[in-house]
Design a protein around this motif. Structure first.
Motif, PDB file in Angstrom:
ATOM      1  N   ARG A  21       0.802  -1.235   0.000  1.00 25.31           N
ATOM      2  CA  ARG A  21       0.000   0.000   0.000  1.00 25.31           C
ATOM      3  C   ARG A  21       0.827   1.273   0.000  1.00 25.31           C
ATOM      4  O   ARG A  21       1.994   1.271   0.361  1.00 25.31           O
ATOM      5  N   LYS A 233      -4.212 -12.127  10.405  1.00 23.90           N
ATOM      6  CA  LYS A 233      -3.519 -11.078  11.145  1.00 23.90           C
ATOM      7  C   LYS A 233      -4.337  -9.796  11.110  1.00 23.90           C
ATOM      8  O   LYS A 233      -4.767  -9.367  10.043  1.00 23.90           O
ATOM      9  N   GLU A 235      -4.621  -5.621  12.481  1.00 19.45           N
ATOM     10  CA  GLU A 235      -3.899  -4.494  13.077  1.00 19.45           C
ATOM     11  C   GLU A 235      -4.930  -3.543  13.675  1.00 19.45           C
ATOM     12  O   GLU A 235      -5.963  -3.268  13.059  1.00 19.45           O
ATOM     13  N   ASP A 249      -6.354  -1.199   8.904  1.00 16.95           N
ATOM     14  CA  ASP A 249      -5.598  -1.919   7.879  1.00 16.95           C
ATOM     15  C   ASP A 249      -6.523  -2.754   6.985  1.00 16.95           C
ATOM     16  O   ASP A 249      -7.680  -2.428   6.813  1.00 16.95           O
ATOM     17  N   GLU A 250      -5.972  -3.818   6.394  1.00 18.60           N
ATOM     18  CA  GLU A 250      -6.794  -4.741   5.609  1.00 18.60           C
ATOM     19  C   GLU A 250      -7.271  -5.837   6.558  1.00 18.60           C
ATOM     20  O   GLU A 250      -6.612  -6.115   7.562  1.00 18.60           O
TER      21      GLU A 250
HETATM   22 MG    MG Z   1      -0.039  -4.641   5.669  1.00 19.49          MG
END
Ligand code: MG
Ligand code: ATP
Length: 328
Positions: A21, A233, A235, A249-250
């Motif tokens: 990104r 994961k 964030e 985040d994603e």
């Molecule tokens: Mg990332």
């Protein structure tokens, strides 16, 4: 649509570049960010020379889909407060500094998001024992430093002895890691170490609670669509104005998760990745695994793009085209 691997927006300030990104701010509004995905792809920890068309749109629209599923009333069980996410809009918003051509490039691949103070940990949740967790388990008998076969303070054995590769864990576990700078590797750490990095015990507890609740709700949703979310994961960041812990985040994308086809799953061996296996197999076949500067031929690019789109369609039950058509 051709792949886009770098994005420059001269009217805005680029504040960061990650593996995938680019992040921009408008000097007039520093409380939000333009969060833009490129079509860059990595395999075996190396970013390839060329990109994969539609990959950025898959990551962005899949994240938006999950945000919408997860913030519906009652989606998450037993929360002390509702989930809030960083998403403000799927369009760049009313900034005066973008041309029509730039808005066109951004279409489908950007989000206007709340600008947060990110916590320096990756909130990993695992439902299955794969990847670095299985490697640590089989070589040292621990997972993120926690000994296998030992009950925790609540009398729960999170990692039983004798597990095989990719076996389902008795219950999903929160196994945080550090968030390494670009080019370095994340390190698996204990919950106590993560709490120390997060800096505030209440924040650490909320992050763990949310990570587990979001994983469980999403894993159940995905399984109905034939996809196992082996691990993922998240964030989180702090909204310094409201004090809220925000999912950022994603989220639950093929880049942040291991997705397996449920009806091909078998414990005791590696599972094929829904999106990248085709690319990895090609790299291995050609002796290019881990090499820098590799350019994919057109058919590999096309097949990889198709696989990303397939993952999107399986998980959301709609075509990527339909999702893109809904964006103003
Ligand atoms: Mg990332
Ligand atoms: P990778 O995802 O491959 O580990 P990366 O995280 O460095 O690499 P990107 O995903 O390309 O790279 O970049 C996204 C960056 O934006 C991350 O550093 C993430 O912590 C940060 N970020 C995400 N959401 C926000 C937000 N709302 N405010 C501020 N920073 C954010």
């Amino acid at each position: 649509m051709a792949a886009v691997t770098t994005i420059d927006l001269p009217g805005l300030t680029k504040i960061a570049t990650g593996k995938v990104r680019e992040m921009f701010v408008d000097e007039a509004d520093k409380s939000s960010l333009l969060f833009v995905a490129t079509d860059r792809i990595s395999a075996y920890d190396v970013v390839l020379e060329n990109g994969v068309p539609n990959k950025a749109a898959v990551l962005t629209q899949l994240t938006a889909y999950w945000f919408s599923v997860l913030t519906k009333h009652g989606a998450l069980a037993g929360q002390t407060a509702p989930l809030s996410t960083h998403l403000l809009s799927l369009t760049p918003g009313p900034t005066a500094h973008l041309s029509a051509a730039e808005r066109d490039i951004l279409r489908g691949r950007c989000m206007r998001v709340r600008r947060l103070r990110m916590f320096p940990v990756e909130a990993i949740v695992r439902g299955y024992l794969a990847g670095s967790a299985f490697a640590e388990y089989s070589s040292k008998g621990t997972v993120h430093g926690e000994p296998a076969g030992v009950a925790d303070a609540n009398g729960v054995i999170r990692f039983p002895l004798g597990m095989v590769r990719c076996q389902k864990l008795p219950a999903p576990v929160y196994t945080p890691s550090t968030k390494a700078e670009l080019g370095a590797h994340d390190e698996n750490i204990s919950r106590a170490q993560a709490a120390e990095l997060i800096g505030n015990p209440a924040h650490a507890a909320r992050i763990e609670e949310l990570a587990l609740a979001v994983y469980s709700a999403a894993a159940e949703h995905a399984l109905k669509r034939g996809v196992i979310i082996a691990d993922t994961k998240f964030e989180f960041g702090l909204d310094e104005e409201t004090g809220e812990i925000v999912l950022a985040d994603e989220v639950l994308t093929p880049d942040s998760s291991r997705f397996w086809v449920a009806d091909q799953y078998e414990a005791g061996r590696e599972q094929d990745s829904l999106d990248k296996q085709f690319l990895r197999d090609w790299l291995v076949r050609e002796g290019l695994k881990g090499k820098e500067g590799v350019k994919m031929p057109a058919d590999i690019v096309e097949q990889t793009s198709k696989r990303y789109t397939d993952v999107y369609e399986r998980l959301t039950g709609q075509t990527l085209e339909d999702a893109l058509a809904k964006i103003e």
